[in-house]
Enzyme design. Sequence first.
Site, PDB file in Angstrom:
ATOM      1  N   TYR A 142      -7.538  -3.883   5.494  1.00  0.00           N
ATOM      2  CA  TYR A 142      -6.079  -3.822   5.462  1.00  0.00           C
ATOM      3  C   TYR A 142      -5.693  -2.432   4.988  1.00  0.00           C
ATOM      4  CZ  TYR A 142      -1.265  -4.909   4.008  1.00  0.00           C
ATOM      5  OH  TYR A 142       0.098  -4.927   3.856  1.00  0.00           O
ATOM      6  N   ASP A 237     -10.005   4.877   3.205  1.00  0.00           N
ATOM      7  CA  ASP A 237      -8.855   4.281   2.526  1.00  0.00           C
ATOM      8  C   ASP A 237      -9.329   3.865   1.129  1.00  0.00           C
ATOM      9  OD1 ASP A 237      -6.941   2.670   1.439  1.00  0.00           O
ATOM     10  OD2 ASP A 237      -6.517   1.556   3.279  1.00  0.00           O
ATOM     11  N   LYS A 265      -2.212   2.887  -5.779  1.00  0.00           N
ATOM     12  CA  LYS A 265      -2.485   2.022  -6.927  1.00  0.00           C
ATOM     13  C   LYS A 265      -2.741   2.797  -8.232  1.00  0.00           C
ATOM     14  CE  LYS A 265      -3.792  -1.829  -3.960  1.00  0.00           C
ATOM     15  NZ  LYS A 265      -2.612  -2.685  -3.874  1.00  0.00           N
TER      16      LYS A 265
HETATM   17  N1  HOZ Z   1      -1.385  -7.296   0.055  1.00  0.00           N
HETATM   18  C1  HOZ Z   1      -1.246  -6.849  -1.276  1.00  0.00           C
HETATM   19  C2  HOZ Z   1      -2.546  -6.687  -1.966  1.00  0.00           C
HETATM   20  N2  HOZ Z   1      -3.649  -6.238  -1.224  1.00  0.00           N
HETATM   21  C3  HOZ Z   1      -0.362  -7.794  -2.042  1.00  0.00           C
HETATM   22  C4  HOZ Z   1       0.721  -7.101  -2.701  1.00  0.00           C
HETATM   23  C5  HOZ Z   1       1.698  -7.989  -3.480  1.00  0.00           C
HETATM   24  O1  HOZ Z   1       2.032  -9.089  -3.087  1.00  0.00           O
HETATM   25  O2  HOZ Z   1       2.177  -7.487  -4.473  1.00  0.00           O
END
Ligand code: HOZ
Length: 424
Positions: A142, A237, A265
């Site tokens: 992702y 990534d 992050k």
């Molecule tokens: N897809 C996000 C983590 N890989 C989730 C983010 C969220 O809901 O804060």
Amino acid sequence: MSRSIDLYNRALNVIPGGVNSPVRACKSVGTRPIFIKKGKGSKIYSVDGEEFIDLVLSWGPLILGHAHPEVVESAKNAIESGSSFGAPCEAEVILAEMICEAIPSIEKVRMVNSGTEATMSAIRLARGFTKRKKIVKFNGCYHGHVDHLLAKAGSGVATLSIPGTPGVPEDIVKNTLIAEYNDLDGVKNLFKQQGEDIACVIVEPIAGNMGLIPPEDGFLNGLRKLTQEYGSLLIFDEVITGFRFTYGGVQDIFKIKPDLTCLGKIIGGGFPVGAFGGAREIMEHLAPEGDVYQAGTLSGNPVAMAAGIATLGVLKNSDYSELESYTRNLVDAIKSSFTKRSIPTTINHIGSAFTIFFTEKERVTNFKEAATTDVNTFSKFFIHMRNSNVFIPPSNFECMFTSLAHDIVDLEKIAEAVQKFDIK
Ligand code: HOZ
């Protein structure tokens, strides 16, 4: 009625699905979200006053734990001098220097506001630089919710079993080629057929959005060689992995130099920050030096930069091996608890991140394998842990994280909660 239920009901009325990011709605684990009022150290506290040991940590950024005093102070000091200028400030230069020093493959870096922006911009740059259209991504990786990267994406898309998404025309994804993670031969075949048209390969060097999946020996090296052979770029990534396992990127652990790296992050210390960077001769194609356009009003925001600088400053002087051994003890305790009770699991674990797969399989090495593990049992496990005051991601296709703020008492409480999980 609890405050969380009340807020959720109000949210459902004015926010799609009641949340601003789908997975946190807890739909796939058959429950509803808990609204959080505050976080401190290893804990979060709900609006109803419940305390949870947090293994989500905002999905990775909070490696120092919640509201770390140095991060709070740095952000507070910054905001007192203004929250945004839309003009350069010293903090963005300092953070950029820290990143370039920590990750040698990054000679120049551009700040953005999220990991999604970082991958989107890195791919535009790769296409502009190579003058090619096609990209290769991996099933279950992702890279944010960018149109052409949502094909076979992990994380929320996998959690909610969304095959693709309406709103992304086929024309946009036709240049996205998909390979299986850890299957180098599959990538070789794509290159054999279309190598001259492939601008880049984008990969999570340790996958974290189909649960935690480490690269097999030779996989990343193979990607490096292949992309070099065909004049394509290799993009790592490292939005999740950057500064998570070492002070720098996992590229330094594996000794592989990608052309571009995406970060997010941890470098924002819990604020909305992303970044992408790489070799000077590639980055110089970005506007205003070059002609590949990319921009952002809040990019390099002084408050976010201050939080990032403080976070990296603390991390630079921290002992990652302490965090690693804490997490190893936790994973060992969880493993032995499941083994003793003959609950079949495979736990993928590196440093301060891990994922528990409920499965008879001894190894989980790609998305196809992750997707056939027992996610129903995971849902029960999520609810059990939450009822035991331990907060884990409401999806099996994410990682659990520990932080420097977790301690031995947390470890014992988590292990105790796992011990009480009844699979029936
Ligand atoms: N897809 C996000 C983590 N890989 C989730 C983010 C969220 O809901 O804060």
